[in-house]
Design a protein around this motif. Structure first.
Motif, PDB file in Angstrom:
ATOM      1  N   PHE A 106      -5.495  12.530 -16.904  1.00 26.32           N
ATOM      2  CA  PHE A 106      -4.596  11.765 -17.629  1.00 26.32           C
ATOM      3  C   PHE A 106      -3.262  11.509 -16.311  1.00 26.32           C
ATOM      4  N   TYR A 107      -3.436  12.895 -15.318  1.00 27.71           N
ATOM      5  CA  TYR A 107      -2.451  12.105 -14.000  1.00 27.71           C
ATOM      6  C   TYR A 107      -2.837  10.598 -13.263  1.00 27.71           C
ATOM      7  N   ILE A 108      -4.173  10.879 -13.303  1.00 32.43           N
ATOM      8  CA  ILE A 108      -4.414   9.850 -12.187  1.00 32.43           C
ATOM      9  C   ILE A 108      -4.152   8.806 -13.342  1.00 32.43           C
ATOM     10  N   SER A 109      -4.706   8.687 -14.427  1.00 28.59           N
ATOM     11  CA  SER A 109      -4.671   7.387 -15.306  1.00 28.59           C
ATOM     12  C   SER A 109      -3.042   6.545 -15.177  1.00 28.59           C
ATOM     13  N   MET A 110      -2.323   8.023 -15.562  1.00 27.73           N
ATOM     14  CA  MET A 110      -0.822   7.274 -15.690  1.00 27.73           C
ATOM     15  C   MET A 110      -0.320   7.081 -14.464  1.00 27.73           C
ATOM     16  N   TRP A 111      -0.721   7.758 -13.624  1.00 29.72           N
ATOM     17  CA  TRP A 111       0.379   7.173 -12.276  1.00 29.72           C
ATOM     18  C   TRP A 111      -0.844   5.932 -12.102  1.00 29.72           C
ATOM     19  N   SER A 112      -2.142   5.299 -12.474  1.00 29.78           N
ATOM     20  CA  SER A 112      -2.845   4.140 -11.356  1.00 29.78           C
ATOM     21  C   SER A 112      -2.297   2.918 -12.311  1.00 29.78           C
ATOM     22  N   LEU A 113      -1.787   2.913 -13.327  1.00 31.32           N
ATOM     23  CA  LEU A 113      -0.985   2.506 -14.819  1.00 31.32           C
ATOM     24  C   LEU A 113      -0.075   2.222 -14.251  1.00 31.32           C
ATOM     25  N   ILE A 114       1.183   3.336 -13.396  1.00 27.51           N
ATOM     26  CA  ILE A 114       2.107   2.572 -13.023  1.00 27.51           C
ATOM     27  C   ILE A 114       1.847   2.189 -11.964  1.00 27.51           C
ATOM     28  N   ALA A 115       0.886   2.464 -11.418  1.00 26.21           N
ATOM     29  CA  ALA A 115       0.507   0.763 -10.096  1.00 26.21           C
ATOM     30  C   ALA A 115       1.129   0.312 -10.066  1.00 26.21           C
ATOM     31  N   VAL A 116      -0.374  -0.098 -11.379  1.00 29.29           N
ATOM     32  CA  VAL A 116      -0.587  -1.876 -11.809  1.00 29.29           C
ATOM     33  C   VAL A 116       0.960  -2.796 -12.583  1.00 29.29           C
ATOM     34  N   VAL A 117       1.286  -1.618 -13.384  1.00 32.58           N
ATOM     35  CA  VAL A 117       2.994  -1.960 -13.850  1.00 32.58           C
ATOM     36  C   VAL A 117       4.098  -2.067 -11.931  1.00 32.58           C
ATOM     37  N   ALA A 118       3.504  -1.308 -11.003  1.00 31.66           N
ATOM     38  CA  ALA A 118       5.023  -2.142 -10.645  1.00 31.66           C
ATOM     39  C   ALA A 118       4.077  -2.722  -9.365  1.00 31.66           C
ATOM     40  N   GLU A 119       3.049  -3.194  -9.325  1.00 38.86           N
ATOM     41  CA  GLU A 119       2.590  -3.921  -8.821  1.00 38.86           C
ATOM     42  C   GLU A 119       2.783  -5.818  -9.591  1.00 38.86           C
ATOM     43  N   ALA A 120       3.129  -5.571 -10.403  1.00 34.68           N
ATOM     44  CA  ALA A 120       3.462  -6.696 -11.585  1.00 34.68           C
ATOM     45  C   ALA A 120       4.109  -7.112 -11.104  1.00 34.68           C
ATOM     46  N   LEU A 121       5.419  -6.570 -11.178  1.00 39.35           N
ATOM     47  CA  LEU A 121       6.854  -6.730 -10.418  1.00 39.35           C
ATOM     48  C   LEU A 121       6.244  -7.346  -9.497  1.00 39.35           C
ATOM     49  N   ALA A 122       6.278  -5.987  -8.084  1.00 38.91           N
ATOM     50  CA  ALA A 122       5.767  -6.741  -7.437  1.00 38.91           C
ATOM     51  C   ALA A 122       5.715  -8.439  -7.291  1.00 38.91           C
ATOM     52  N   TRP A 123       4.291  -8.614  -7.689  1.00 36.28           N
ATOM     53  CA  TRP A 123       3.969 -10.015  -7.981  1.00 36.28           C
ATOM     54  C   TRP A 123       5.268 -11.017  -8.375  1.00 36.28           C
ATOM     55  N   ARG A 124       5.413 -10.457  -9.221  1.00 37.02           N
ATOM     56  CA  ARG A 124       6.502 -11.561 -10.445  1.00 37.02           C
ATOM     57  C   ARG A 124       7.514 -11.928  -9.721  1.00 37.02           C
ATOM     58  N   VAL A 125       8.140 -10.873  -8.215  1.00 37.60           N
ATOM     59  CA  VAL A 125       9.276 -11.218  -7.419  1.00 37.60           C
ATOM     60  C   VAL A 125       8.768 -12.120  -6.245  1.00 37.60           C
ATOM     61  N   GLY A 126       7.584 -12.348  -5.923  1.00 32.56           N
ATOM     62  CA  GLY A 126       6.837 -13.025  -4.637  1.00 32.56           C
ATOM     63  C   GLY A 126       6.395 -12.001  -4.000  1.00 32.56           C
ATOM     64  N   VAL A 127       5.929 -10.771  -4.028  1.00 30.52           N
ATOM     65  CA  VAL A 127       5.560 -10.026  -2.901  1.00 30.52           C
ATOM     66  C   VAL A 127       4.294 -10.442  -2.792  1.00 30.52           C
ATOM     67  N   TYR A 128       3.478 -10.779  -4.245  1.00 32.21           N
ATOM     68  CA  TYR A 128       2.036 -10.542  -3.687  1.00 32.21           C
ATOM     69  C   TYR A 128       1.649 -12.128  -4.118  1.00 32.21           C
ATOM     70  N   HIS A 129       1.149 -12.860  -3.952  1.00 31.58           N
ATOM     71  CA  HIS A 129       0.336 -14.259  -4.600  1.00 31.58           C
ATOM     72  C   HIS A 129      -1.156 -13.923  -4.373  1.00 31.58           C
ATOM     73  N   TYR A 130      -1.771 -14.460  -5.521  1.00 26.58           N
ATOM     74  CA  TYR A 130      -2.955 -14.187  -5.750  1.00 26.58           C
ATOM     75  C   TYR A 130      -3.646 -15.556  -5.505  1.00 26.58           C
ATOM     76  N   LYS A 131      -4.792 -15.284  -4.665  1.00 27.37           N
ATOM     77  CA  LYS A 131      -5.604 -16.643  -4.848  1.00 27.37           C
ATOM     78  C   LYS A 131      -6.810 -16.870  -5.210  1.00 27.37           C
ATOM     79  N   ASN A 132      -7.716 -17.349  -4.697  1.00 30.71           N
ATOM     80  CA  ASN A 132      -9.941 -16.861  -5.271  1.00 30.71           C
ATOM     81  C   ASN A 132     -10.293 -16.300  -6.600  1.00 30.71           C
ATOM     82  N   GLY A 133      -9.140 -16.429  -7.735  1.00 32.35           N
ATOM     83  CA  GLY A 133      -9.302 -16.105  -8.466  1.00 32.35           C
ATOM     84  C   GLY A 133      -8.957 -14.422  -8.810  1.00 32.35           C
TER      85      GLY A 133
END
Length: 161
Positions: A106-133
């Motif tokens: 549960f702890y690893i699952s919870m933190w994995s979801l936190i990491a995905v949310v943090a990445e989503a925020l970073a993507w939203r502000v332009g830290v990440y620019h996804y490409k190639n699918g």
């Protein structure tokens, strides 16, 4: 030192604010680990984020760019440093909670979801620019692996001491 001619946009502001807040919180928390353990956790967090970002950002994968260019620059380095405290928080909170056999999952699952949310925020502000699918949810297994390895590090090198 910020390079001359740098124009701050949302991704740079995000990196500065989140990085500063993360380090501030880390230094304000009661000390639980030795200085060497803390530095090692920060270096591991920096290394892992740099390793995976550089693995999926270059050929043959080339799934995303970090920040404004496909080339490594000052802000890319700061973004790796920005994420270092999150590995520390992961281990710190695990060390102080009550644990049982199901806690690991549960702890690893919870933190994995936190990491995905943090990445989503970073993507939203332009830290990440996804490409190639590439899709955000592709990062979930990477976070699960990274957090599991971090937990193994904690179990064998910190908790045992």
């Amino acid at each position: 030192m910020i390079p001359k001619g740098t124009v701050f946009d949302s991704n740079e502001i995000f990196i500065l604010i989140i990085g500063a807040l993360a380090y501030l919180v880390m230094f304000l928390l009661p000390k639980y680990f030795s200085k060497q353990q803390t530095i090692t956790m920060l270096l591991i967090g920096n290394y892992i984020s740099t390793f995976f970002d550089n693995t999926v950002c270059i050929n043959p994968f080339n799934y995303y760019n970090i920040n404004d260019t496909p080339y490594t620059d000052f802000w890319d380095l700061l973004s790796c440093v920005m994420f270092s405290p999150f590995g520390y928080f992961f281990v710190y909170l695990y060390a102080i909670i009550k644990k049982n056999r199901t806690t690991y999952f549960f702890y690893i699952s919870m933190w994995s979801l936190i990491a995905v949310v943090a990445e989503a925020l970073a993507w939203r502000v332009g830290v990440y620019h996804y490409k190639n699918g590439y899709q955000l949810f592709f990062s979930l297994p990477i976070y699960i692996i990274v957090l599991t390895v971090t937990m193994i590090y904690y179990q064998f090198f910190i908790q045992k001491r």
